[in-house]
Design an enzyme around this catalytic site. Structure first.
Site, mmCIF file in Angstrom:
data_model
loop_
_atom_site.group_PDB
_atom_site.id
_atom_site.type_symbol
_atom_site.label_atom_id
_atom_site.label_comp_id
_atom_site.label_asym_id
_atom_site.label_seq_id
_atom_site.Cartn_x
_atom_site.Cartn_y
_atom_site.Cartn_z
ATOM 1 N N GLU A 136 -15.648 -69.074 30.466
ATOM 2 C CA GLU A 136 -15.143 -69.178 29.085
ATOM 3 C C GLU A 136 -15.892 -68.204 28.180
ATOM 4 O O GLU A 136 -15.304 -67.592 27.299
ATOM 5 C CB GLU A 136 -15.257 -70.608 28.552
ATOM 6 C CG GLU A 136 -14.581 -71.685 29.403
ATOM 7 C CD GLU A 136 -13.146 -71.385 29.791
ATOM 8 O OE1 GLU A 136 -12.449 -70.663 29.064
ATOM 9 O OE2 GLU A 136 -12.718 -71.866 30.869
ATOM 10 N N GLU A 180 -11.245 -71.154 25.975
ATOM 11 C CA GLU A 180 -12.084 -70.088 25.421
ATOM 12 C C GLU A 180 -11.848 -69.783 23.948
ATOM 13 O O GLU A 180 -12.034 -68.640 23.521
ATOM 14 C CB GLU A 180 -11.842 -68.814 26.243
ATOM 15 C CG GLU A 180 -10.454 -68.155 26.052
ATOM 16 C CD GLU A 180 -9.415 -68.519 27.087
ATOM 17 O OE1 GLU A 180 -9.525 -69.605 27.694
ATOM 18 O OE2 GLU A 180 -8.475 -67.721 27.300
ATOM 19 N N ASN A 181 -11.442 -70.757 23.117
ATOM 20 C CA ASN A 181 -11.205 -70.491 21.693
ATOM 21 C C ASN A 181 -12.339 -69.658 21.106
ATOM 22 O O ASN A 181 -13.504 -69.925 21.371
ATOM 23 C CB ASN A 181 -11.135 -71.809 20.926
ATOM 24 C CG ASN A 181 -10.322 -72.845 21.648
ATOM 25 O OD1 ASN A 181 -9.142 -72.650 21.875
ATOM 26 N ND2 ASN A 181 -10.962 -73.930 22.065
HETATM 27 N N1 B3K Z 1 -7.395 -70.267 29.265
HETATM 28 C C1 B3K Z 1 -7.613 -71.645 29.609
HETATM 29 C C2 B3K Z 1 -6.491 -72.255 30.350
HETATM 30 C C3 B3K Z 1 -5.394 -72.727 29.490
HETATM 31 C C4 B3K Z 1 -4.398 -73.552 30.269
HETATM 32 C C5 B3K Z 1 -3.235 -73.906 29.427
HETATM 33 N N2 B3K Z 1 -2.254 -74.663 30.144
HETATM 34 C C6 B3K Z 1 -8.875 -71.833 30.351
HETATM 35 C C7 B3K Z 1 -9.349 -70.688 31.158
HETATM 36 O O1 B3K Z 1 -8.711 -70.196 32.040
HETATM 37 O O2 B3K Z 1 -10.398 -70.213 30.872
HETATM 38 ZN ZN ZN Z 2 -9.776 -68.363 31.961
#
Ligand code: B3K
Ligand code: ZN
Length: 876
Positions: A300, A266-267
């Site tokens: 995301e 989700e950058n």
């Molecule tokens: N936040 C990321 C997951 C990152 C995992 C890093 N090992 C995707 C998500 O949950 O939306």
């Molecule tokens: Zn997530």
């Protein structure tokens, strides 16, 4: 064996950051083997202390470092494998560093790496420290400006925020400058550079702003991003309508990459997706792919508010963004695709993954209190149970107060990093309720077992419900306290008619009973006829419910419960009992016939949704059955389940064939839920028929495969041919490969299908496939398609009595750990439950875990999971 044992990180050790980085200017000079990264950090001391400046940094080649413009000599800074330390710094200063990194050599796919000739990044949780020196923790929020320069062959230069400048440079080079106005933690940083096609669209937000939407994909693939774009627009509108949340930048971008460790990321303003969760067209994607794309695109996107605008203070708070965002994406999918069907699918996934986790060595609370590698805690407990906890909160305080609490959370914490306590405080304030007892759901691991006994008094027309709860000890938590368990309960009479009742003077059709002590008694009155209890409707709490219901009650629920979740659940419970009885050598043939009769009636119910019927027809899976058999015997489970399937196939042959013919789709493909439901039912019917192979079934399966106009039906046909076995399957398999050899996502399906084959030769075939020219262990999708699918979804062959399945998996874990520890660690799970299996099998599994642990140079990731599995580090 490792000589030094890694030290756990503990929640109780949390301290605010010693320094804050207000602004950062990053400059990337991209080159596959030698990328230069310059960083100028504007730093301020946080609080009254004299601590040195300590920045994380791993696998970085330091070129230079300067403080307020003055280069620091060797004596003024220290460097080791994990940190850059500057012992003496003023209270406010700028720090400039320059480092060199090698993205091409980065096969861990964390930090900056190359995928198919393009640069891309993955920073969550701790990948940013492989890009530059930085206080790599989520509570340091900074404003980023990013300048990217590269050869023009890297056509697109993308980062977070808004593009503020771009231009040409001498020598066939170009550059772009991006500025993100929102302060963010470094784990949300992203950069992508390379040749990509783009699908563009626009959306007008609720306040009338126009947002540019762009999805970047491999050249030629833009049409396959159309469904993701459609899902994105629906998700953006849904978040406005349901939570009042509007998108905040002028631009939202998604990029698809083929080499990615998990689903998507989700950058801020620049989501990066595993291409398997973004690209779809009817020829190459199944309905399940479409469904997952819709939900992950939404997930995301929803993180923009629950994760990006409001983030986590530390990684122990991971569920604050993940559990909440899963709850939001599940609610979105339910609105898009139907609440009952969505709920059944979510609960199936919860039980298969999270309940299994709770029975094994990794059982941990939704908010854990210690870890070695945070990467190991992106678990079903944090995500799926985290979502269940929020669902219960909503059930307990009601939807209006829940929304009020969410609004308060958004208002109070926007732009900050916070904690689960602060999140719950918002709901306590909004509802005026004391939610401190509820908080135990975050801190206590394990799946509670709730028992329900009912006594009907015909003369008094009362129904007494006796409830009790108990949670078994889990690693590091020997004693458990009672939790607040909300149980939605309704009544039916013996003929399946809804039965009204009274509770505390109110006439009701349904009630929520909250069990918040070890035991409780509840009396319902005005119960006019002997009732059948429908408890835990909609799976209102993540517990195992044991009731005193008899099979005859379950048949009433299966036929008539207005709560479709419980109707499905009754069928599953009946099937589970029949299969387990058979696996224990006590087959109940009369019961099996009765079950087949009831399924026949349920299937012919014209009013029922085909998607629901498809779920009804699928028996509990072998891994799910292994969780409720003690000790688990995968061979016996497989045979017993197949025997019931064969009986159903024979008994229901005619109606299954009718369903198969009746739901034949004509006309154009639509990925919508209704059409997908019809395909699901048709394929489920074929799958069941394949359990009783006759010449006619084989012909039907081959015709289904050959006549398939989309990937859902092609895979359905091929799966049926696989279950039937024989030369038709081999021919079809070879044809399939030839037809799709240039499509990596389809070839992943080809590998996964063979990994699931219950045939006796499957293990040999799977081992052989690791030498296939199309097998590439460096690509996580391919590795997962073959190795994880086999270990997780082919229990009868994975648990081969010789131990060869275990040996194969351990070899793969060790080989993968040498270059991608995160992915290697994800493969450990199927061995982790060794204590639950027949002792002969358990011993062989344990021996493989020991072999792994004794291997030189193991990563922290694999070490943590294997040592927990062996019970050498019982922390949670
Ligand atoms: N936040 C990321 C997951 C990152 C995992 C890093 N090992 C995707 C998500 O949950 O939306
Ligand atoms: Zn997530």
């Amino acid at each position: 064996m490792r000589t030094e044992t890694p030290q756990p990180i503990r929640l109780s050790d949390y301290r605010p950051p010693a320094f804050l980085v207000e602004e950062v200017a990053l400059e990337f000079d991209l080159s596959p083997n030698a990328t230069r990264v310059k960083a100028k950090l504007t730093i301020r001391r946080n609080g009254e202390h004299r601590e040195p400046l300590k920045l994380n940094g791993e696998r970085l080649k330091l070129v230079s470092v300067a403080l307020d413009g003055r280069p620091l000599g060797d004596g003024e800074r220290q460097i080791d494998a994990e940190f850059l330390t500057v012992p003496s710094v003023p209270n406010a200063f700028s720090l400039e560093t320059e480092v060199e990194i090698d993205p091409e050599a980065n096969k861990a796919l964390e930090g900056l790496y190359m995928s198919a000739g393009r640069f891309c990044t993955q920073c969550e949780a701790e990948g940013f420290r492989k890009i530059t020196y930085w206080p790599d923790r989520p509570d340091v929020l900074s404003r980023f400006t990013v300048r990217i320069e590269a050869d023009k062959t890297f056509q697109r230069l993308l980062s977070n925020g808004n593009l503020i400048e771009a231009g040409e440079r001498p020598g066939g080079r170009h550059y772009a400058v991006w500025k993100d106005p929102f302060p963010k933690p470094c784990y949300l940083f992203a950069l992508v550079a390379g040749e990509l096609d783009v699908l563009e669209d626009k959306l007008t937000t609720m306040s009338g702003r126009i947002v540019e939407l762009r999805i970047y994909v491999d050249p030629g693939m833009a049409p396959r991003a159309a469904y993701a774009m459609d899902a994105l627009k629906r998700a953006m509108k849904w978040d406005e309508e349901t939570f009042g949340r509007e998108y905040d930048l002028d631009l939202f971008m998604i990029v698809a990459v083929r080499d990615f460790n998990f689903g998507a990321m989700e950058n801020k303003g620049l989501n990066i997706f595993n291409s398997s969760l973004l690209l779809a067209d009817p020829e190459t994607a199944t309905d399940m792919d479409y469904e997952r794309i819709e939900s992950v695109v939404a997930h995301e996107y929803f993180h923009n508010w629950t994760g990006d605008r409001i983030t986590c203070r530390d990684w122990f708070q991971l569920c604050l963004k993940e559990g909440l965002t899963v709850f939001r994406d599940q609610s979105f999918s339910a609105d898009q695709r139907g609440h009952a069907v969505q709920r059944i699918k979510d609960v199936k996934a919860l039980r298969a993954r999270q309940f299994a986790e709770d029975q094994g060595p990794l059982s941990h609370p939704v908010r854990p209190s210690s870890y070695l590698k945070i990467d190991n805690f992106y678990t079903a407990t944090i995500y799926e149970k985290g979502a269940e906890v929020i669902r219960m909160l909503r059930t307990l305080i009601g939807p209006e107060l829940f929304r009020k609490g969410m609004d308060l959370y958004f208002e109070r914490w926007d732009g900050h990093a916070t904690t689960v306590e602060e999140f719950i405080r918002c709901f306590a304030e909004a509802s005026g309720r004391d939610l401190s007892p509820f908080f135990a759901w975050y801190e206590q691991a394990g799946t509670p077992r709730v028992s329900l006994a009912s006594r009907y008094d015909a003369a008094a027309r009362t129904l007494e419900l006796e409830l009790a709860q108990e949670t078994a000890p889990t690693p590091g938590q020997p004693t458990k306290q009672p939790l607040s368990v909300p149980l939605r309960i309704g009544l039916l009479d013996q003929d399946g008619r809804a039965l009204a009742f009274g509770r505390d003077g109110e006439a009701l059709d349904e009630t929520v009973v909250v069990l918040d002590g070890a035991r409780a008694k509840v009396t319902l009155d005005s119960v006019e006829r002997p009732p059948v209890v429908s408890a835990l409707r909609g799976f209102s709490a993540p517990v195992v419910l044991e009731t005193d219901a008899e099979p005859k009650d379950r048949y009433v629920l299966l036929a008539a419960d207005p709560d479709l979740f419980n109707r499905w659940e009754a069928g599953q419970a009946l099937a589970r009992e029949l299969i387990l009885a058979r696996a224990a050598g006590k087959a109940d043939e009369v019961g099996e016939e009765r079950f087949a009769e009831a399924m026949g009636r349920a299937l012919s119910d014209q009013a029922a949704d085909p998607a629901f019927k498809a779920l009804l027809l699928a028996l509990p899976s072998e891994p799910d059955l292994a969780l409720v058999m003690s000790p688990a015997d995968p061979g016996a489970i497989h045979e017993a389940r197949e025997a019931l399937r064969t009986r159903l196939a024979a008994h229901l042959a005619e109606s299954l064939r009718r369903l198969h013919t009746g739901f034949q789709e004509a006309g154009e493909f639509s990925p919508d839920a209704a059409a997908a439901g019809r395909r699901a039912l048709r394929n489920a019917a074929l799958d069941m028929l394949a359990a009783n192979p006759t010449a006619q079934t084989a012909e039907l399966a081959l015709g289904h495969y050959r006549g398939a106009g989309n990937m859902t039906d092609a895979i359905g046909g091929l799966t049926a041919l696989m279950l039937i076995g024989g030369p038709e399957f081999e021919i079809a398999l070879a044809e399939f490969y030839e037809r799709w050899r240039a499509e990596p996502l389809v070839i992943d399906k080809w590998f996964a299908l063979q990994a699931r084959d219950p045939d006796e030769g499957a293990l040999g075939r799977v081992i052989g496939l690791t030498a296939h020219p199309a097998f590439d262990s460096k690509n996580p999708n391919r590795l997962r398609a073959l190795v994880s699918t086999f270990a997780n979804f082919n229990p009868v062959r994975f648990h081969d009595p010789s131990g060869a399945g275990y040996r194969f998996l351990a070899d793969q874990i060790l080989a993968t750990d040498a270059f991608n520890p995160m992915i290697a660690a994800r493969l450990v799970d199927p061995l982790g439950g060794w204590r639950r299996y027949r002792p002969e099998l358990g011993a062989l599994m344990k021996a493989e875990l020991q072999r792994i642990l004794e291997t030189e140079g193991l990563s922290k990731n694999v070490f943590e999971l294997v040592s927990r599995a062996l019970g050498e580090a019982a922390e949670a």
